[in-house]
Design an enzyme around this catalytic site. Structure first.
Site, PDB file in Angstrom:
ATOM      1  N   LYS A   1       0.802  -1.230   0.000  1.00 59.70           N
ATOM      2  CA  LYS A   1       0.000   0.000   0.000  1.00 59.70           C
ATOM      3  C   LYS A   1       0.839   1.287   0.000  1.00 59.70           C
ATOM      4  O   LYS A   1       0.452   2.273  -0.613  1.00 59.70           O
ATOM      5  CB  LYS A   1      -0.986   0.012   1.170  1.00 59.70           C
ATOM      6  CG  LYS A   1      -2.147  -0.957   0.960  1.00 59.70           C
ATOM      7  CD  LYS A   1      -3.179  -0.845   2.065  1.00 59.70           C
ATOM      8  CE  LYS A   1      -4.275  -1.880   1.872  1.00 59.70           C
ATOM      9  NZ  LYS A   1      -5.330  -1.773   2.879  1.00 59.70           N
TER      10      LYS A   1
ATOM     11  N   ASP B   1     -10.587   2.570   1.523  1.00 59.17           N
ATOM     12  CA  ASP B   1     -10.771   1.970   2.853  1.00 59.17           C
ATOM     13  C   ASP B   1     -11.526   2.906   3.800  1.00 59.17           C
ATOM     14  O   ASP B   1     -12.296   2.448   4.648  1.00 59.17           O
ATOM     15  CB  ASP B   1      -9.412   1.635   3.485  1.00 59.17           C
ATOM     16  CG  ASP B   1      -8.782   0.383   2.888  1.00 59.17           C
ATOM     17  OD1 ASP B   1      -9.525  -0.472   2.369  1.00 59.17           O
ATOM     18  OD2 ASP B   1      -7.539   0.263   2.947  1.00 59.17           O
TER      19      ASP B   1
END
Ligand code: ATR
Length: 281
Positions: free
Chosen positions: A68, A104
């Site tokens: 990420k 997210d």
């Protein structure tokens, strides 16, 4: 005839990912010619993998552990949530340009509102366990949803302090000692676990919830197993609970929309498919 668009999830390891199942379900549901595949890519090959994707017809990809931050670093542009969290979980490819998104934050916010109510974050103080990448997304979502106070407890206190200091937010963000649960839980209306404790293969999160007010809800972002030790303890004590599948599904829907142009629905039917795949159905 067009060969259709491709998307996938890049991770290491990635074979347990539920994302191929979820996105394939939506592709079929919307009659879209395309495919979503798992791409096991070691960290040293991440850049080369992304560079090759436009050649192979990829519209983009999800990015998971441990990529990420690397995805953040190689994105030519970033959406607001990617910038705020320092992490990218969704890449959109446009020619050779790579755009980084973070879904997210929205994913956690949508799951929370759906399972625990629109005021779940704003009812009172929220205690967040953990200070990693997942915690950043959760804290940002909680602050935006109107949490009046957020208390961070992390095994490594310094990391919680750094997270609290780095987020500009209207919410009061404070740090509590890991293990000082009386202090962390006093008057709290929501407890969220963002640590990896409780995941299959890791130690369970064995917390005494005696000091947590009876009215507090308990959320875990872990979804495998669906009912973690924390959620089981909470349920047995009569707390409202939320498992990690909601966030998984709700972060996936906006990613799908970015690649395929349709926002898919998060339905009980999809939850059932994923629950079965986890071996709980
Ligand atoms: P993610 O991006 O999924 O949040 P991470 O950045 O590796 O992953 O963070 C994992 C979180 O789980 C951290 O908050 C970590 O605590 P530390 O910052 O002290 O490492 C927490 N965690 C992992 N194993 C733990 C354990 N055995 N006890 C307590 N916390 C743990």
């Amino acid at each position: 005839m067009s060969a259709g668009k491709l998307a996938g999830v890049i991770g290491w390891p990635v074979h347990h990912s539920l994302s191929p199942l979820m996105h394939s379900h939506w592709l079929k549901e919307h009659g879209i010619a395309g495919a979503y595949v798992a791409l096991p890519i070691a960290p040293e090959n991440f850049g080369r993998c992304v560079a090759a994707m436009p050649l192979m017809g990829f519209a983009g990809a999800n990015v998971t552990v441990p990529h990420k931050e690397a995805a953040f670093a190689l994105s030519a542009s970033l959406d607001e949530d990617a910038r705020a969290t320092g992490a990218v979980n969704t890449l959109v490819l446009d020619g050779d340009a790579v755009h980084g998104h973070n879904t997210d934050v929205r994913g956690f916010a949508a799951a929370l509102a759906e399972s625990l109510g629109a005021d779940a974050a704003s009812r009172g103080p929220v205690t967040v366990l953990g200070a990693g990448g997942a915690a950043r997304a959760v804290v940002l979502a909680l602050a935006r949803a109107g949490a009046p106070e957020i208390r961070l407890a992390n095994r490594t206190r310094k990391r919680a302090e750094a997270l609290a200091a780095s987020l500009v937010s209207a919410a009061r963000i404070g740090v509590r000692d890991w293990g000082d649960w009386g202090n962390a839980f006093e008057g709290a209306e929501l407890l969220v676990n963002t640590t990896s404790l409780g995941m299959r293969g890791k130690d369970p999160l064995d917390l005494p919830l005696d000091d947590l007010p009876q009215t507090a809800a308990v959320a875990d972002i872990v979804y495998n197993p669906l009912e973690t030790r924390l959620l089981k303890t909470a349920r047995e004590r009569g707390h409202a609970t939320m498992d990690g599948l909601g966030m998984l599904m709700h972060q996936a829907a906006p990613a799908f929309a970015l690649w395929f142009g349709v926002t898919p629905k998060v339905t009980p039917g999809l939850r059932e498919i994923l629950t079965k795949a986890l071996g709980n159905g």
